[in-house]
Motif scaffolding. Structure first.
Motif, PDB file in Angstrom:
ATOM      1  N   CYS A  83       0.833  -1.209   0.000  1.00  0.00           N
ATOM      2  CA  CYS A  83       0.000   0.000   0.000  1.00  0.00           C
ATOM      3  C   CYS A  83       0.864   1.254   0.000  1.00  0.00           C
ATOM      4  O   CYS A  83       0.530   2.254  -0.640  1.00  0.00           O
ATOM      5  CB  CYS A  83      -0.928  -0.015   1.209  1.00  0.00           C
ATOM      6  SG  CYS A  83      -1.973   1.436   1.357  1.00  0.00           S
ATOM      7  N   LYS A  91      -5.083  -1.032  -4.888  1.00  0.00           N
ATOM      8  CA  LYS A  91      -6.529  -1.290  -4.860  1.00  0.00           C
ATOM      9  C   LYS A  91      -6.923  -2.432  -5.786  1.00  0.00           C
ATOM     10  O   LYS A  91      -7.873  -3.166  -5.501  1.00  0.00           O
ATOM     11  CB  LYS A  91      -7.292  -0.015  -5.237  1.00  0.00           C
ATOM     12  CG  LYS A  91      -7.174   1.090  -4.198  1.00  0.00           C
ATOM     13  CD  LYS A  91      -7.992   2.295  -4.596  1.00  0.00           C
ATOM     14  CE  LYS A  91      -7.889   3.388  -3.542  1.00  0.00           C
ATOM     15  NZ  LYS A  91      -8.675   4.597  -3.919  1.00  0.00           N
ATOM     16  N   THR A  95      -8.113  -6.632  -2.899  1.00  0.00           N
ATOM     17  CA  THR A  95      -9.526  -6.368  -2.666  1.00  0.00           C
ATOM     18  C   THR A  95      -9.973  -7.088  -1.384  1.00  0.00           C
ATOM     19  O   THR A  95      -9.237  -7.894  -0.818  1.00  0.00           O
ATOM     20  CB  THR A  95     -10.370  -6.847  -3.847  1.00  0.00           C
ATOM     21  OG1 THR A  95     -10.185  -8.271  -4.018  1.00  0.00           O
ATOM     22  CG2 THR A  95      -9.943  -6.144  -5.135  1.00  0.00           C
TER      23      THR A  95
END
Length: 356
Positions: A83, A91, A95
Motif C-alpha cells: 500500500c 486497490k 480487494t
C-alpha cells in the motif's frame, strides 16, 4: 474483538486485525489450558484423564495458533508495505474478498502443515489400580514426526520473521522519503504565499493612489448630476465587488473544509501504517527468542526434555512462553495508541461497564 466489530469490519486491514486478535485470543487460551494441565501433572491428579495428554494436545494447539498469528502479521505487513510502495496498483491487487481468500488459505496452510501431528497422536483408554482413564497415544513413527514438526516450525519462523523485517524496513524508508517530499512541498507553498502577500501589498498601494484621485474628481464635480450618476455607478460596482469577495470567502471556507477532510485520510493511513510497524516490531523481537531456542535444540541434542540439560531447557522454555504471551497480548495497547476511533470505542465500553 468487540471494539473491532463495533467499528465495522469492512476493509482488508480491519479484517486482518480481527483475525489476528481472534487467533491471539485462542492461542492465549490454549497456552493457559496447557499450564493448567501442567499444574495437575505436578499435583498428580488423575480423575478420568491423564493431565499429560491434555497438556500435550493444548501445547501443540497453542503452537499452531501462534504460527497462524505470526503468518497473519507477516501478511498484514506485506499488505501495508504494498500500500505504501505501490499505492496506485494496491486497490486492484488487494480487494476485500481476495483478502478473505488469503486468510482462509493461511489457516488451512498452518493447520495442514501439522497434519502428521494429528495423525500420529491421539487418546486411548488405560487401566491402572482398578480405574480407567484417558491417556496419550503415540504412533511408532512419532520420532520422525517430531523432527518434521521441528523443521516446519523453524522454517516458518524464519520466513515470517524475514518477511516482517523486510516489509517494515521498506515501509520506514518509503515514509521517510514521502515526509521529505512533503516537506519540500510545504516550503514551496510558503514561498508562494510570501510572494502573494508582497504582490497584494503593492496592489493596495497602487489602488490607494487611484482612490485619492477618484475622491478629488468627486469633489471637483460638485452637484453635477452626471457626476452624481457616475458616483452611484461606482458605488454599485463596489457593492458588486464586495458581494463577489464574500462569495469567494465562502468558497474558500468550503475548499478549506474539503482540504481538511482530504488531509484526514492520509493521517488515518499513516496511523494504520504506524500500527502495522509496531505490530511487526513486536512480532520480530518476540520471534528472535523462538529462533534461538529452536537453533539451540538442534545444535545441542542434550538441550531437550529427558536429557542432561533438561532443567535449563525448562527455564528457557518459560522465558520463551513469556515472549510468546507478550506477542499475543500487546496488540491492544498498540491499537489504543495509534487508533483514535478504537480508543474512543474502548473507553465507551469501559465507561458503560463502570456505570452499570
Amino acid at each position: 474483538m468487540m471494539v473491532l466489530v463495533k467499528q465495522g469490519i469492512n476493509t482488508c486491514v480491519s479484517l486482518c486485525i480481527f483475525c489476528l486478535s481472534a487467533t491471539d485470543f485462542l492461542s492465549t487460551v490454549a497456552g493457559f489450558c496447557s499450564l493448567l494441565s501442567r499444574i495437575l501433572m505436578y499435583l498428580n491428579i488423575r480423575r478420568g484423564f491423564d493431565p499429560f495428554a491434555f497438556y500435550f494436545f493444548m501445547l501443540y494447539m497453542y503452537a499452531v495458533l501462534y504460527d497462524v498469528s505470526n503468518t497473519l502479521t507477516a501478511f498484514l505487513s506485506l499488505e501495508r508495505c504494498l500500500c505504501v510502495c505501490l499505492p496506485l496498483q494496491f486497490k486492484d491487487i488487494f480487494t476485500f474478498w481476495r483478502s478473505v481468500t488469503v486468510l482462509v488459505y493461511i489457516y488451512l496452510l498452518c493447520f495442514g502443515l501439522l497434519l502428521p501431528h494429528f495423525f500420529s497422536s491421539g487418546l486411548e483408554m488405560r487401566t491402572s489400580e482398578n480405574y480407567t482413564f484417558l491417556a496419550l497415544w503415540l504412533s511408532p513413527d512419532r520420532a520422525a514426526v517430531e523432527i518434521y514438526i521441528g523443521v516446519v516450525h523453524f522454517c516458518q519462523t524464519i520466513v515470517v520473521t524475514s518477511t516482517v523485517f523486510v516489509c517494515t524496513l521498506l515501509m520506514i524508508v518509503s515514509l521517510n522519503r514521502s515526509s521529505k517530499f512533503q516537506g519540500g512541498k510545504k516550503k514551496g507553498r510558503k514561498l508562494n504565499k510570501n510572494l502573494e502577500i508582497e504582490s497584494r501589498g503593492k496592489n493596495k498601494e497602487s489602488s490607494g493612489g487611484t482612490n485619492t484621485q477618484q475622491e478629488g474628481d468627486e469633489k471637483i464635480s460638485g452637484n453635477n448630476p452626471e457626476a452624481s450618476n457616475g458616483s452611484i455607478l461606482r458605488g454599485a460596482k463596489l457593492l458588486v465587488k464586495d458581494h463577489q469577495k464574500s462569495g469567494q470567502t465562502i468558497k474558500g471556507l468550503k475548499s478549506i473544509r474539503r482540504n481538511s477532510d482530504e488531509n484526514t485520510k492520509p493521517s488515518r493511513n499513516l496511523n494504520v501504517i504506524k500500527t502495522v510497524i509496531a505490530l511487526c516490531a513486536i512480532c520480530f523481537i518476540c520471534n528472535l527468542m523462538k529462533i534461538g531456542v529452536i537453533s539451540a535444540t538442534h545444535l545441542e541434542p542434550r538441550f531437550q526434555f529427558g536429557k542432561e540439560y533438561e532443567n535449563l531447557f525448562e527455564i528457557v522454555l518459560a522465558v520463551y512462553y513469556v515472549f510468546q504471551l507478550l506477542n499475543c497480548s500487546l496488540n491492544i495497547f498498540v491499537y489504543y495508541t495509534f487508533n483514535q476511533s478504537f480508543r474512543k470505542v474502548l473507553l465507551h465500553f469501559i465507561c458503560c461497564k463502570q456505570d452499570k
